[in-house]
Design an enzyme around this catalytic site. Structure first.
Site, short mmCIF file in Angstrom:
data_model
loop_
_atom_site.label_atom_id
_atom_site.label_comp_id
_atom_site.label_asym_id
_atom_site.label_seq_id
_atom_site.Cartn_x
_atom_site.Cartn_y
_atom_site.Cartn_z
N GLU A 41 84.86 44.33 -71.07
CA GLU A 41 85.43 43.89 -69.80
C GLU A 41 84.78 42.56 -69.43
OE1 GLU A 41 85.00 44.96 -65.09
OE2 GLU A 41 85.09 46.65 -66.48
N THR A 68 86.91 42.55 -62.13
CA THR A 68 86.81 41.89 -60.83
C THR A 68 88.02 40.97 -60.62
OG1 THR A 68 84.41 41.85 -61.25
CG2 THR A 68 85.14 40.89 -59.19
N LYS A 128 88.16 53.50 -61.00
CA LYS A 128 86.79 53.05 -61.13
C LYS A 128 86.00 53.45 -59.89
CE LYS A 128 84.17 48.70 -61.31
NZ LYS A 128 84.22 47.28 -61.71
#
Length: 208
Positions: A41, A68, A128
């Protein structure tokens, strides 16, 4: 279930690559790959993250996602660069929609049952839990799993090799590891051996 969820679950540990310089992020991927990690990621806080994602995604052996992700425009830039999954630490239906239009997987962030439900309604393929450690750790995840037994949860934030087994025991499908695995200080001083050892420790404990 999105078809990438089983692959993420099989990987168990998803390195969250967050560095202040893109070359350090590339070192992190290269060094972690050396110990067998192939899922990454890349956070949008890395300078020119879409460019880095494009370079990494050109390798078919790697599964690369963006983290993000702040909005739909950033989501579309990452998807165009080759990101196969998008991660946001909050609920954003536009990010999930952009992911699904490209066949990518969407992970949206939540902490409470209300937020988990909102994430699912917004199109999250996995949820998440962030920040996991300060939200209550494995105990908090276990409580959420009792209400949402079929949801793929990915706790991130303060997860390390020591605590990862507890998260799996509590019901995590896979975990995200950031600074405990991708240590910018070690990367900056070129300590490949230390980074690789941290990865081996994490993988060994998780697999055990």
């Amino acid at each position: 279930m999105h078809p990438l969820i089983p692959r993420l679950a099989a990987a168990r540990v998803i390195p969250v690559v967050r560095t202040t310089r893109p070359e350090l992020a590339e070192h992190a991927v290269d060094w972690l790959r050396g110990v067998g990690i192939t899922v990454f990621e890349i956070t949008m806080t890395v300078p020119d993250a879409p460019g880095l994602i494009r370079r990494l995604a050109a390798d078919p052996a790697l599964l690369v996602g963006a983290g993000t992700v702040p909005d739909r425009a950033a989501a579309e830039a990452c998807l165009a660069a080759g990101a196969r999954f998008l991660v946001a630490p909050w609920v954003d239906a536009a990010v999930a929609e952009a992911a699904h239009l490209r066949g990518a997987c969407a992970l949206l962030g939540a902490m409470t049952p209300t937020e988990v439900r909102a994430a699912l309604a917004a199109g999250a393929d996995a949820v998440k839990i962030f920040p996991a450690s300060s939200a209550g750790g494995p105990g908090h995840l276990k409580a959420l799993r009792s209400v949402f037994p079929d949801v793929a949860f990915c706790p991130t934030g303060g997860v390390d090799a020591r605590t990862a087994p507890d998260y799996f025991a509590a019901g995590a499908a896979f975990v995200g590891m950031g600074g405990r695995l991708v240590d910018e200080t070690l990367l900056a001083r070129g300590d490949r051996a230390a980074v690789e050892q941290a990865a081996r420790d994490a993988l060994g404990i998780v697999q055990a």
